[in-house]
Design a protein around this motif. Structure first.
Motif, PDB file in Angstrom:
ATOM      1  N   PHE A  79       0.721  -1.236  -0.048  1.00 23.40           N
ATOM      2  CA  PHE A  79       0.098   0.086   0.156  1.00 23.40           C
ATOM      3  C   PHE A  79       0.872   1.322  -0.015  1.00 23.40           C
ATOM      4  O   PHE A  79       0.071   2.397   0.010  1.00 23.40           O
ATOM      5  N   ASP A  80       2.208   1.121  -0.100  1.00 23.39           N
ATOM      6  CA  ASP A  80       3.070   2.300  -0.252  1.00 23.39           C
ATOM      7  C   ASP A  80       2.683   3.168  -1.413  1.00 23.39           C
ATOM      8  O   ASP A  80       2.806   2.447  -2.399  1.00 23.39           O
ATOM      9  N   PHE A  86      -4.006  -1.723  -1.043  1.00 27.16           N
ATOM     10  CA  PHE A  86      -4.047  -3.031  -0.249  1.00 27.16           C
ATOM     11  C   PHE A  86      -4.029  -4.208  -1.029  1.00 27.16           C
ATOM     12  O   PHE A  86      -4.671  -4.407  -1.952  1.00 27.16           O
ATOM     13  N   ASP A  87      -3.213  -5.335  -0.792  1.00 24.44           N
ATOM     14  CA  ASP A  87      -3.259  -6.310  -1.348  1.00 24.44           C
ATOM     15  C   ASP A  87      -4.656  -7.156  -0.692  1.00 24.44           C
ATOM     16  O   ASP A  87      -4.200  -7.829   0.612  1.00 24.44           O
ATOM     17  N   PHE A 254      -3.195  -6.512   7.432  1.00 21.97           N
ATOM     18  CA  PHE A 254      -4.281  -6.646   7.796  1.00 21.97           C
ATOM     19  C   PHE A 254      -4.622  -5.409   9.131  1.00 21.97           C
ATOM     20  O   PHE A 254      -5.838  -4.640   9.005  1.00 21.97           O
ATOM     21  N   LEU A 255      -3.889  -5.304   9.861  1.00 22.51           N
ATOM     22  CA  LEU A 255      -3.750  -4.270  10.926  1.00 22.51           C
ATOM     23  C   LEU A 255      -3.969  -2.904  10.415  1.00 22.51           C
ATOM     24  O   LEU A 255      -4.146  -2.034  10.956  1.00 22.51           O
ATOM     25  N   MET A 256      -2.943  -2.637   9.384  1.00 23.25           N
ATOM     26  CA  MET A 256      -2.780  -1.471   8.695  1.00 23.25           C
ATOM     27  C   MET A 256      -4.375  -0.977   8.195  1.00 23.25           C
ATOM     28  O   MET A 256      -4.829   0.048   8.095  1.00 23.25           O
ATOM     29  N   LEU A 263      -8.174   3.891   3.399  1.00 25.14           N
ATOM     30  CA  LEU A 263      -7.198   4.360   2.845  1.00 25.14           C
ATOM     31  C   LEU A 263      -6.770   4.367   1.173  1.00 25.14           C
ATOM     32  O   LEU A 263      -6.636   5.328   0.511  1.00 25.14           O
ATOM     33  N   ASP A 264      -7.641   3.247   0.795  1.00 29.84           N
ATOM     34  CA  ASP A 264      -7.745   3.253  -0.739  1.00 29.84           C
ATOM     35  C   ASP A 264      -8.595   4.506  -1.222  1.00 29.84           C
ATOM     36  O   ASP A 264      -8.329   5.053  -2.349  1.00 29.84           O
ATOM     37  N   GLU A 265      -9.628   4.496  -0.875  1.00 30.72           N
ATOM     38  CA  GLU A 265     -10.653   5.530  -0.948  1.00 30.72           C
ATOM     39  C   GLU A 265      -9.867   7.053  -0.941  1.00 30.72           C
ATOM     40  O   GLU A 265     -10.289   7.913  -1.905  1.00 30.72           O
TER      41      GLU A 265
END
Length: 309
Positions: A79-80, A86-87, A254-256, A263-265
């Protein structure tokens, strides 16, 4: 002759005005009226204040354990970056790690089962996962509380009924909730990964007390949580080799997500805002040049009218 005399007069006038202004400012300053003793006293007070500030800063730095903690390196995450996301396969494996390893001690009280839908599992899969757990509900018509299978709207239950029970089961240590554990720590996901994989024997001269384990990434080094991440500690459903680093990486991802589910939005919105903003800036710039080109290229002149004799 007249010109040179004018320059001399002007120069003398400027010097005279400058001298008058300097005298006014000099007389207005209160520092000019202070005695030598007062000036020395103020200087000493300034030096003392600076020394006290430096002492407070040094003491504040001395009581912090930052200098005695190993700093976690920065790892490469899926996700960097602005264009990364996210994967979701890793998120699914991370949920497996939490469910089979972490959930025995740590809670996710700010995450509901419905949040997993479309992220780690399908709706039917999440319903089946929720039904495996019992949650307290009620009161019923007779005022009694009862246990029922969890639903999508329910939050993931804690492994302990209260904090006291959690401390009693962990030698007085209280396992923190993991919902926002990444945001709660500096260098969050890198810190959690380093903590999970950084257990080692204490160096010479340091003895860990009973029920404590040495981890250089934890402040003070003494950690109440034992090492729980090993090679093949679980078996992933998709057949991914469950090495210790893979297990730690998946649960950290997962905790991220639990800490930053939007985050993706946010990244999508940033790309849209930057793209549309750049296009609008170019259009407004072109419009401005077209509209103001006449104004900027117009020369205004004043022609006085001559009076008739």
């Amino acid at each position: 002759m007249a010109a040179s005399l004018g320059r001399v007069c002007k120069s003398g006038l400027l010097k005279s005005n400058y001298g008058t202004l300097y005298n006014q400012v000099h007389n207005f300053s209160t520092a000019n009226q202070w005695s030598r003793g007062r000036k020395v006293l103020l200087a000493c007070l300034g030096v003392t204040a600076g020394g006290i500030s430096a002492l407070i800063y040094a003491l504040d730095r001395s009581v912090k354990a930052f200098e005695e903690v190993a700093h976690s390196p920065h790892y490469k995450w899926s996700f960097d970056g602005l264009l990364s996301a996210f994967d979701h396969r890793s998120l699914r494996r991370g949920w497996e790690v939490y469910k089979n390893v972490c959930s025995a001690c740590h809670s996710l009280q700010y995450v509901a089962y419905r949040n997993l839908v479309g992220v780690t599992h399908t709706e039917e899969e999440v319903k089946a996962i929720a039904a495996e757990n019992l949650v307290k509900d009620g009161p019923d018509d007779q005022g009694n509380y009862f246990m029922r299978p969890a639903k999508l709207a329910d939050q993931i239950p804690s492994p302990y009924p209260n904090e006291e029970a959690a401390r009693a089961a962990n030698n007085g240590a209280y396992p923190p909730d993991l919902s926002y554990i990444v945001n709660a720590n500096h260098n969050g996901e890198n810190y959690v990964f380093s903590l999970l994989t950084g257990y080692c024997d204490p160096p010479a001269g340091i003895k860990s007390q009973e029920g404590q384990y040495f981890n250089p990434y934890f402040p003070g080094g003494a950690l109440g949580m034992p090492q729980i991440i090993y090679d093949e500690v679980i078996e992933f459903e998709d057949g991914t080799p469950a090495s210790a680093s893979q297990v730690a990486k998946d649960v950290c991802e997962f905790l991220m997500w639990t800490s930053n589910p939007e985050l993706d939005e946010r990244k999508k919105l940033t790309i849209k805002v930057v793209g549309i903003g750049t296009l609008l800036a170019l259009l407004f710039g072109y419009w401005k040049r077209q509209k103001w080109s006449v104004v900027k290229s117009t020369k205004l002149m004043f022609t006085p009218t001559q009076k008739k004799p």
